[in-house]
Design an enzyme around this catalytic site. Structure first.
Site, PDB file in Angstrom:
ATOM      1  NE  ARG A   1      -4.007  -1.252   1.917  1.00 10.54           N
ATOM      2  CZ  ARG A   1      -4.933  -1.648   2.730  1.00 10.54           C
ATOM      3  NH1 ARG A   1      -4.949  -1.171   3.952  1.00 10.54           N
ATOM      4  NH2 ARG A   1      -5.822  -2.512   2.362  1.00 10.54           N
TER       5      ARG A   1
ATOM      6  CG  HIS B   1      -7.220   2.602   5.262  1.00  7.45           C
ATOM      7  ND1 HIS B   1      -8.594   2.575   5.193  1.00  7.45           N
ATOM      8  CD2 HIS B   1      -6.813   1.300   5.235  1.00  7.45           C
ATOM      9  CE1 HIS B   1      -9.002   1.308   5.118  1.00  7.45           C
ATOM     10  NE2 HIS B   1      -7.943   0.522   5.167  1.00  7.45           N
TER      11      HIS B   1
HETATM   12  C1  SIN Z   1      -9.570  -2.734   1.578  1.00  6.06           C
HETATM   13  O1  SIN Z   1     -10.592  -3.361   1.374  1.00  6.06           O
HETATM   14  O2  SIN Z   1      -8.841  -2.325   0.699  1.00  6.06           O
HETATM   15  C2  SIN Z   1      -9.194  -2.441   2.999  1.00  6.06           C
HETATM   16  C3  SIN Z   1      -8.694  -3.635   3.660  1.00  6.06           C
HETATM   17  C4  SIN Z   1      -7.750  -3.273   4.759  1.00  6.06           C
HETATM   18  O3  SIN Z   1      -7.528  -2.091   5.034  1.00  6.06           O
HETATM   19  O4  SIN Z   1      -7.160  -4.176   5.335  1.00  6.06           O
END
Ligand code: SIN
Length: 533
Positions: A287, A348
């Site tokens: 990510r 996030h």
């Molecule tokens: C997502 O569905 O991309 C989020 C999953 C996560 O943050 O682990």
């Protein structure tokens, strides 16, 4: 800074005496409560309705090495994504014990999606194999939460109080005796005395202008534990999800990484599939790498977003796998089978938090933390996708186990009769919304994806200035307390990010672009003592 956010005459306010109080209503809180209820009376308090939690919004899924999935490769991928800062022993615990607990969810009726009677695993960034279980397509969190909350409602040993905001821990000389909370509906204080407090309040995303987090994610647990003297770790590591919907007026709705896992492409506005040049895993790189690449492309092309393109994918698969995402995008005129989705990164997940041991225990006696509010060490500098529900499940159960094995009823009560703050009055009212908007803009600009010394100093200076008058105010509303907590959390992130003079995982310093294992393969620990107030 005062030690508590409100004054209270503790003899005069109503009180409750459960054996254990659990704060929060996400997967970590509910799993802890269910386990504790084998022997203890449990009170869950949550500041909103119980479903208003990040867990219920989780889309992608829950990673687990069940069926034929290999546990060692799950461990390896987690360590690799974590940029050298994961605690491998804790990761091993999560991966191994997670198998049993996810199987238990299945036994309890959580219907993960299947293909031909076999669990249909999906792929997400940083995973070397398909190991992410999902339910009702992209509604995994909602399905798991529903199953847990139904267990809670049925259990006579668990009481759930919604709309009760945790203001402060009742702590004295490094022992926690309970929680002082606000009954938001009636605006009155309530004192809860207990043998142990489990804080499972979730994340901090709301300090940022752009976030995937629900409005409840205001860092209350971290700030409350910090005021009580808890040690915090890794607070500079905030994960930015690469793909949230970016449309004027629409919520910053998460577009799950599983969409890329099933084959979607990221395109710049001039239609280039830019991730192919950035990483061998292209759109499925970890990510931090995808988020950074998107920001770089946005700068290079002077645009506000990039595109997530599903047009080449099978229409039936899209509808089956992503019903929630499809429906929401359609509300804003985007048919995802025909139009690329405008996306950009947003805050996030907080990898850092209240430092805990293997059983959620903190440096304060009788205080436990689990879920996103805690830093168990499983995520290091960058969390592997879909490990957060797993962590909440595993470490919630472990905290409960520790409490059941170690705490008895003769622990004693909070020794003070009164909590007193310094007197303060102001002639003009404080505009909470105005400060909040300023804080969110500042955090996005100065402690966001890219940071440097000048921005970080600026952030700490501004927040300290606002704190001078905001923290002195004695609020009586949830919004006021949340603002105070958000200032505290933002300041700790800025300080941790200033200290770490390197780039690693989710922490990217423009002025220190390299990873420096010699000096910085270590954790930044901060507690109240490190701040002069
Ligand atoms: C997502 O569905 O991309 C989020 C999953 C996560 O943050 O682990």
């Amino acid at each position: 800074m005062d030690n508590f956010l409100t004054s209270a005459d503790l003899k005069k306010i109503p009180s409750l005496q459960p054996d254990v109080v659990v704060v929060g209503s996400g997967i970590a809180a509910l799993s802890t409560a269910i386990e504790l209820a084998q022997k203890k009376n449990v009170l869950i308090i949550t500041k909103s309705s119980a479903v208003n939690t990040a867990t219920a919004k989780a889309q992608g899924g829950i990673a687990a090495a069940i069926d034929e999935v290999n546990a060692t490769s799950h461990l390896d991928d987690t360590l690799l994504a974590g940029g050298g800062l994961c605690d491998s022993k804790m990761v091993r615990i999560m991966v191994d014990e997670g198998i049993e607990f996810v199987n238990k969810l299945i036994e309890n009726g959580v219907a993960f999606d299947k293909n031909d009677k076999k669990i249909a695993f999906t792929l997400e960034g940083g995973h070397s194999e398909r190991r992410v279980l999902h339910a009702e397509g992209d509604a995994t969190g909602k399905v798991i939460h529903k199953s847990l909350i139904e267990e809670i409602y049925k259990n006579p040993k668990i009481q759930l109080l919604e709309e009760h905001f945790e203001i402060d821990l009742l702590y004295h000389e490094d022992v926690c005796y309970g929680v002082l909370c606000l009954d938001c509906k009636y605006g009155r204080l309530l004192r809860i005395d207990s043998q142990a407090v489990v804080v499972a309040t979730g994340g901090i995303g709301q300090i940022y202008r752009e976030t995937t987090n629900p409005e409840i994610a205001t860092g209350d647990g971290v700030a409350m534990c910090f005021r009580a003297g808890a040690m915090l770790s890794d607070m500079e590591f905030v994960q930015f999800h690469p793909t949230t919907l970016y449309l004027a007026g629409a919520p910053r709705f998460l577009i799950s990484e599983a969409v890329r896992g099933e084959g979607a492409h990221l395109l710049s506005l001039d239609n280039k599939r830019f991730m192919v040049e950035q990483h061998p895993l292209a759109e499925l790189a970890p990510r931090d790498i995808v988020s950074k690449s998107i920001i770089n492309i946005m700068h290079e092309t002077n645009t506000s977003h990039v595109l997530l393109d599903l047009r080449h994918m099978d229409k039936a698969l899209i509808q089956k796998r992503f019903p929630t995402i499809s429906a929401l995008c359609l509300e804003y005129g985007v048919d995802i089978t025909k139009n690329p989705i405008p996306v950009r990164p947003a805050a996030h997940y907080m990898m850092g938090g209240v430092k805990t041991g293997e059983y959620g225990e903190t440096n304060i006696k009788r205080l436990y933390a689990c879920g996103e509010v805690a830093c168990t060490g499983v995520h290091g500098a960058n969390r592997l996708a879909s490990n957060s529900l797993l962590e909440g499940l595993v470490f919630g159960k472990r905290a409960a186990k520790h409490i059941l094995e170690n705490l008895s009823s003769d622990v004693g009560y909070f020794p003070l009769n009164e909590i007193k703050r310094k007197e303060f009055s102001r002639a003009t009212p404080l505009d909470i919304t105005d400060i909040l908007l300023s804080l969110r803009a500042l955090c996005w600009r100065d402690i966001g994806i890219y940071r440097d010394e000048c921005q970080l100093n600026d952030a700490e200076k501004n927040i300290t200035f606002w704190e001078q008058y905001v923290l002195r105010e004695e609020f009586s509303s949830r919004e006021g307390f949340e603002l105070q907590n958000q200032l505290t959390v933002a300041k700790i992130i800025a300080r941790s990010a200033l200290i770490r003079k390197e780039s690693r995982g989710a922490h990217q310093r423009i002025d220190y672009p390299d990873t420096d294992d010699k000096k910085w393969k270590t954790h930044i620990l901060l507690s109240r003592k490190d701040f002069h107030d």
